[in-house]
Design an enzyme around this catalytic site. Structure first.
Site, mmCIF file in Angstrom:
data_model
loop_
_atom_site.group_PDB
_atom_site.id
_atom_site.type_symbol
_atom_site.label_atom_id
_atom_site.label_comp_id
_atom_site.label_asym_id
_atom_site.label_seq_id
_atom_site.Cartn_x
_atom_site.Cartn_y
_atom_site.Cartn_z
ATOM 1 N N LYS A 231 -4.284 -6.954 -5.679
ATOM 2 C CA LYS A 231 -3.415 -6.421 -4.623
ATOM 3 C C LYS A 231 -3.719 -7.089 -3.286
ATOM 4 O O LYS A 231 -2.820 -7.578 -2.596
ATOM 5 C CB LYS A 231 -3.603 -4.900 -4.501
ATOM 6 C CG LYS A 231 -2.668 -4.257 -3.487
ATOM 7 C CD LYS A 231 -3.043 -2.818 -3.201
ATOM 8 C CE LYS A 231 -4.067 -2.760 -2.098
ATOM 9 N NZ LYS A 231 -4.283 -1.402 -1.568
ATOM 10 N N ASP A 249 0.709 -1.235 -4.331
ATOM 11 C CA ASP A 249 -0.133 -0.169 -3.772
ATOM 12 C C ASP A 249 0.392 1.171 -4.282
ATOM 13 O O ASP A 249 1.266 1.212 -5.154
ATOM 14 C CB ASP A 249 -0.161 -0.244 -2.241
ATOM 15 C CG ASP A 249 1.170 0.132 -1.605
ATOM 16 O OD1 ASP A 249 2.176 0.308 -2.354
ATOM 17 O OD2 ASP A 249 1.230 0.265 -0.369
#
Length: 363
Positions: A231, A249
């Protein structure tokens, strides 16, 4: 010759009578005794019969009473059960309005899913033409540090904390040589400050020693840095190097499942499933559009469904507030007329009516 009278004829009669009387008396006594015994026996039988009938009557009364008691007990328990059910029904009726509306099951082909997903992204691009990463940064090093610090806290809190950090430690070499206790004190407001201090100092040491003090622009190199996962790597690649990547997320994962783009929960699988629906060139801005929408309108607990621009395309419409007036009161950041998360947002955000966030400690 003289005739003589018989002397025995006279006394025979009284003796016979006497014997007869005696015999009769005995018979009478015997008969009387027999009769008395019979009477006593009959009386005993009658008494026994009476007692038996009384006992029968008593047992019948007892059985009747026990039946009545059982019936009464049954009625009472039934009434109690009914009274218990009644409040439960009332409670269920009261609780019913608070329950979320069931999701509409969408049966669509892969081609139909691709069309719907891309249309949602186009709609969001019109609503958020200024979508951007909500972390303040001026170079790749600041972005990778800020992204690591954003775990378990808000971008706003990170943006209020990093100015002091970067003013004191502007380069990887500076942060690599920092006193951990001093860094901890600066990072305290972000939470988990000891673990974060260890990560950013360790990350800076690897950059200084293995990459010449420069943040690498490749995914396989970025994920080797302490505290950096896929991420964080995609945030850096997409926003510091212009290389497409999907940032999964909590907001992104929640919304794409709500829109039924995928039912995966693992971030890597979500990334793969959603990436297959869009051209690679759209991945970075898609991430910004979805995350912006999740923070401003499509909230986790109280989605503002009545103020949502993509409501006709959303299978989860109705999970949140559908009344337009009430929904508008749930809007956040610039959509609700409140400050954003960046102290130094892009000009396009300011032109769209966005308000900068206040610095740390400002009223």
């Amino acid at each position: 010759m003289k005739t003589t009278k018989a002397t025995n004829s006279t006394p025979v009669k009284p003796v016979a009578k006497k014997a007869a009387k005696k015999s009769a008396k005995k018979a009478t006594v015997a008969t009387g005794k027999t009769t008395g015994v019979a009477k006593k026996a009959a009386a005993a039988i009658k008494k026994a019969a009476t007692t038996s009938s009384k006992a029968t009557a008593t047992s019948e009364k007892g059985a009747s009473a026990s039946k009545k008691a059982a019936a009464s007990k049954k009625a009472v328990s039934a009434k109690a059960a009914a009274s218990k059910k009644a409040p439960a029904k009332k409670a269920a009726k009261k609780a019913a309005p608070a329950q979320a509306a069931p999701k509409k099951a969408i049966v669509e082909s892969h081609a139909a899913l691709v069309r719907r997903a891309r249309r949602i992204n186009r709609e969001l691009a019109e609503v958020y033409p200024y979508a951007h990463p909500e972390l303040d940064f001026e170079n790749p090093f600041q972005l990778v540090i800020a992204t690591v610090l954003s775990a378990q806290t808000t971008d706003l809190r990170v943006n209020q904390t990093t100015p002091a950090l970067f003013a004191k430690y502007p380069t990887p070499e500076d942060l690599a040589a920092a006193n951990p206790e001093e860094v901890e004190e600066i990072l305290r407001p972000t939470g988990f400050f000891r673990a974060k201090t260890k990560s950013v100092i360790g990350l800076s040491k690897v950059l200084a020693e293995d990459f010449g003090g420069e943040v690498p622009g490749r995914l396989e190199d970025l994920v080797k840095l302490p505290g950096v996962g896929r991420k964080t790597a995609f945030v850096v690649l997409g926003n510091a190097f212009g290389r497409p990547g999907i940032t999964v997320d909590t907001h992104f994962g929640r919304l794409v499942r709500r829109w039924q783009w995928t039912d995966e929960t693992d971030p890597d699988k979500v990334e793969a499933a959603v990436g297959a629906l869009f051209p690679k060139s759209e991945w970075t801005m898609l991430s910004h559009h979805v995350i912006f929408h999740g923070r401003r309108i499509c909230h986790a607990r109280k989605p503002a469904c009545g103020a949502c621009p993509i409501a006709p395309l959303c299978p989860a419409y109705g999970e949140g507030e559908t009344d337009p007036e009430k929904a508008r009161k749930l809007l956040k950041y610039e959509k609700g007329g409140f400050p954003g998360q960046r102290l130094n947002p892009p000009q396009s955000y300011l032109d769209a009516g966005g308000v900068p966030a206040p610095p740390l400690g400002a009223g």
